[in-house]
Design an enzyme around this catalytic site. Structure first.
Site, PDB file in Angstrom:
ATOM      1  CB  CYS A 118      -0.950   0.003   1.197  1.00 10.35           C
ATOM      2  SG  CYS A 118      -1.938  -1.503   1.290  1.00 10.35           S
TER       3      CYS A 118
ATOM      4  CG  HIS B  11      -2.226   4.140   5.352  1.00 11.60           C
ATOM      5  ND1 HIS B  11      -2.152   4.068   3.980  1.00 11.60           N
ATOM      6  CD2 HIS B  11      -2.349   2.852   5.790  1.00 11.60           C
ATOM      7  CE1 HIS B  11      -2.224   2.807   3.594  1.00 11.60           C
ATOM      8  NE2 HIS B  11      -2.351   2.052   4.675  1.00 11.60           N
TER       9      HIS B  11
ATOM     10  CG  HIS C  29      -6.553   0.628   0.969  1.00  8.89           C
ATOM     11  ND1 HIS C  29      -5.613   1.264   0.192  1.00  8.89           N
ATOM     12  CD2 HIS C  29      -5.842  -0.034   1.938  1.00  8.89           C
ATOM     13  CE1 HIS C  29      -4.411   1.003   0.653  1.00  8.89           C
ATOM     14  NE2 HIS C  29      -4.524   0.229   1.712  1.00  8.89           N
TER      15      HIS C  29
END
Length: 399
Positions: A160, A293, A328
């Site tokens: 990620c 995040h 995401h």
């Protein structure tokens, strides 16, 4: 050697918009992109929400000028990368040392899945062209060559944090005098492999995600692409418009705590943020906004929150997670959120953390819940923390 690295172009496509302008309008209007699954032929339809780009592969191919038979990962990449390059408006690009640094985690898995459906039913069927170029590096090449970039292309896949690291790497190439211009960012498309994998980890929310909420239950997967055009100070002086801002700080750390979980103390997150501040020559009090995040999983938000508390206490800047809009987007998330961070500086706005209700009991701060336009945004920290503890923080600064 370049003393500064500037952001001269932006490109993005996500579940909330097919270009930067549409994404920004959705961010201002509080319009999230999650919904029921429509594009994937999966048993999880009507059970697990995702954040899909609202265009078919044929429509993406037409926008990007590629063939529709290519992976959706590459099609998304081309749309955003071309927008960023056009936005930069760099004259004589072919005379400059130009690189393409692109990140992804899923590669062409969507095409591989199509192949194996036919192949397993009949071993004489299935199009092998859907398999041989499905790896991550092929996605980069499929986009770089039509853009006219063939001498310097690099693929980064660090979960990620992938596209944040692509931007980080591109900046270092410019800083060290190896390139003049870098189109840097990342892309990822939804695939059954990804959806099933995250579902197996039991970190998907069956409702729309609530990052940094006490009662958060997981993340929503999304898809998209984001790119920024990085230029040296020499190139910046030749542009017909002023760059958006500069990339003043960046740092990567790895706590190597677990394959898929962040360390409870947020060690990697803390070191990434601390290192980015040092690189930028800034204090914690200089940060105007943190683009968290903030995936919405119990472990991730707790670890990141602990790191933020350790570094910034007692004076916390405004912060929020834009994954509450886009889901995401995995390998694309760092770059998508870099674009959003640059827009926050350009327009002096701070985005709300959608659906937030209850402050986490272990944290002395809470994310923003309303759009703020009453602030001067000078420095934005954007966090991207990946599996394996690979953590990166970027800092964008007003000129």
């Amino acid at each position: 050697m370049s003393s500064e690295v500037y952001i001269s172009g932006l490109g993005a496509i996500t579940a909330i918009g097919n270009n930067v302008a549409e994404c920004y309008a959705a961010l201002r209007n509080g319009q999230a992109g999650m919904g029921e699954i429509t594009g994937l032929a999966t048993i999880h339809r009507n059970k697990i929400p995702v954040a899909e780009v609202k265009l078919t592969n044929d429509e993406l191919a037409e926008m990007g000028g590629l063939s529709a038979h290519l992976s959706r990962t590459a099609l998304l990449s081309m749309v955003a990368a071309r927008e960023a390059l056009n936005d930069a408006g760099i004259a004589g690009l072919n005379q400059l040392r130009t690189g393409f640094v692109s990140a992804n985690t899923v590669g062409g898995m969507d095409k591989s899945e199509e192949f194996f459906v036919e192949f397993l039913a009949d071993n004489a069927k299935g199009k092998l062209k859907n398999v041989y170029d499905h790896e991550c590096g092929s996605m980069t090449e499929l986009v770089a060559v039509p853009l006219g970039i063939s001498k310097q292309m690099t693929t980064i896949s660090t979960a990620c944090s992938s596209s944040a690291n692509a931007i980080f790497y591109g900046a270092r190439m410019i800083k060290n005098g190896l390139l003049d211009v870098v189109i840097a960012g990342g892309t990822d498309a939804l695939a059954k492999f990804t959806l099933n994998g995250f579902n197996t980890l039991m970190i998907l929310d069956k409702a729309f995600c609530k990052p940094f909420d006490e009662n958060r239950e997981g993340l929503n997967l999304g898809e998209g692409a984001g790119y920024v055009v990085l230029v040296s100070d020499k190139v910046a002086k030749t542009l017909n418009k002023q760059p958006y801002c500069k990339l003043s700080g960046y740092n990567n750390s790895n706590d190597a705590y677990h394959q898929t979980a962040s360390s409870p103390e947020g060690t990697g997150s803390y070191l990434a943020m601390q290192g980015a501040l040092k690189k930028a020559g800034l204090q914690t009090s200089d940060i105007s906004y943190i683009n968290l995040h903030g995936t919405g999983t119990p472990n991730n938000d707790s670890a990141e929150g602990t790191a933020v508390k350790r570094l910034f206490e007692p004076n916390f800047p405004p912060m929020s997670s834009t994954k509450s809009y886009t889901g995401h987007t995995l390998g694309a998330s760092g770059a998508v959120e870099a674009v959003f961070s640059v827009l926050a500086i350009q327009h002096n706005v701070i985005y709300p953390n959608l659906r937030f209700e209850t402050q986490m009991h272990e944290l002395p701060f809470a994310p923003e819940t309303e759009l703020r336009t009453d602030v001067q945004v000078n420095h934005v920290m954007s966090n991207s923390f990946g599996f394996g503890g690979n953590c990166t923080s970027l800092i964008f600064s007003k000129l």
